[in-house]
Design an enzyme around this catalytic site. Structure first.
Site, short mmCIF file in Angstrom:
data_model
loop_
_atom_site.label_atom_id
_atom_site.label_comp_id
_atom_site.label_asym_id
_atom_site.label_seq_id
_atom_site.Cartn_x
_atom_site.Cartn_y
_atom_site.Cartn_z
N TYR A 25 0.84 -1.20 0.00
CA TYR A 25 0.00 0.00 0.00
C TYR A 25 0.88 1.25 0.00
O TYR A 25 0.66 2.19 -0.77
CB TYR A 25 -0.93 0.00 1.22
CG TYR A 25 -1.85 1.19 1.28
CD1 TYR A 25 -3.04 1.20 0.56
CD2 TYR A 25 -1.54 2.30 2.06
CE1 TYR A 25 -3.89 2.29 0.61
CE2 TYR A 25 -2.38 3.39 2.12
CZ TYR A 25 -3.56 3.39 1.39
OH TYR A 25 -4.40 4.47 1.44
N GLY A 26 1.88 1.25 0.85
CA GLY A 26 2.80 2.38 0.92
C GLY A 26 3.60 2.57 -0.36
O GLY A 26 3.83 3.69 -0.81
N VAL A 27 4.02 1.47 -0.96
CA VAL A 27 4.77 1.55 -2.21
C VAL A 27 3.89 2.13 -3.31
O VAL A 27 4.34 2.94 -4.12
CB VAL A 27 5.34 0.16 -2.61
CG1 VAL A 27 5.95 0.20 -4.00
CG2 VAL A 27 6.37 -0.29 -1.58
N LYS A 29 1.49 4.24 -2.91
CA LYS A 29 1.38 5.68 -2.62
C LYS A 29 2.66 6.40 -3.05
O LYS A 29 2.61 7.52 -3.56
CB LYS A 29 1.10 5.94 -1.14
CG LYS A 29 -0.22 5.36 -0.68
CD LYS A 29 -1.35 5.86 -1.55
CE LYS A 29 -2.55 4.96 -1.46
NZ LYS A 29 -3.46 5.11 -2.57
N VAL A 62 -7.37 8.52 8.23
CA VAL A 62 -8.82 8.73 8.32
C VAL A 62 -9.51 7.46 8.81
O VAL A 62 -9.18 6.35 8.38
CB VAL A 62 -9.38 9.16 6.95
CG1 VAL A 62 -10.89 9.33 7.01
CG2 VAL A 62 -8.71 10.45 6.49
N THR A 64 -11.86 4.82 8.58
CA THR A 64 -12.65 4.19 7.52
C THR A 64 -12.76 2.71 7.84
O THR A 64 -12.17 2.22 8.80
CB THR A 64 -11.96 4.33 6.14
OG1 THR A 64 -10.71 3.63 6.19
CG2 THR A 64 -11.73 5.79 5.77
#
Length: 125
Positions: A25-27, A29, A62, A64
């Site tokens: 997920y970070g990659v 982004k 956030v 979610t």
């Protein structure tokens, strides 16, 4: 230089050693941030498009469905915020007044520009 650093870290699999996340997920982004920087560079070369700014931003941590089971920490960037609070930075960037030249090709969080290669934003799994 940004592109060279990103390519080198990916090819040599040293992203973690260089402080970049190994979390997919970070990659992803990071890819969006790099693409924003590259697009901003290319657009800035076109005299007819000087009124276009390209930036990447994060709404923050956030609350979610995706983050519901993730723990908060004492770090400011890991305290869950509402969707309304999370919308602040994207709306701020989208509504910059006409004629401004900065930020452009930047990464923003909480209305602040961060150097994403040397950021103090902590990304946690």
């Amino acid at each position: 230089m940004v592109r060279q650093k990103a390519r080198w870290c990916c090819k040599t699999e040293t992203n973690a050693a260089n402080g970049w996340t190994t979390w997919s997920y970070g990659v992803s982004k990071l890819g969006v941030i790099l693409l924003s920087k590259i697009q901003a560079e290319k657009i800035s070369l076109d005299e007819s498009r000087q009124d276009i700014l390209v930036n990447a931003c994060s709404p923050g941590f956030v609350q979610t469905d995706m983050t519901a089971d993730l723990p908060e920490t004492e770090h400011d960037d890991s305290i869950k915020i509402t969707t309304v609070e999370g919308a602040d930075t994207p709306v701020f960037v989208a509504l910059l007044p006409p004629g401004v030249k900065e930020p452009n090709g930047q990464f923003l969080l909480r209305r602040k520009v961060y150097d994403f290669l040397n950021t103090d934003v902590i990304i946690q799994k």
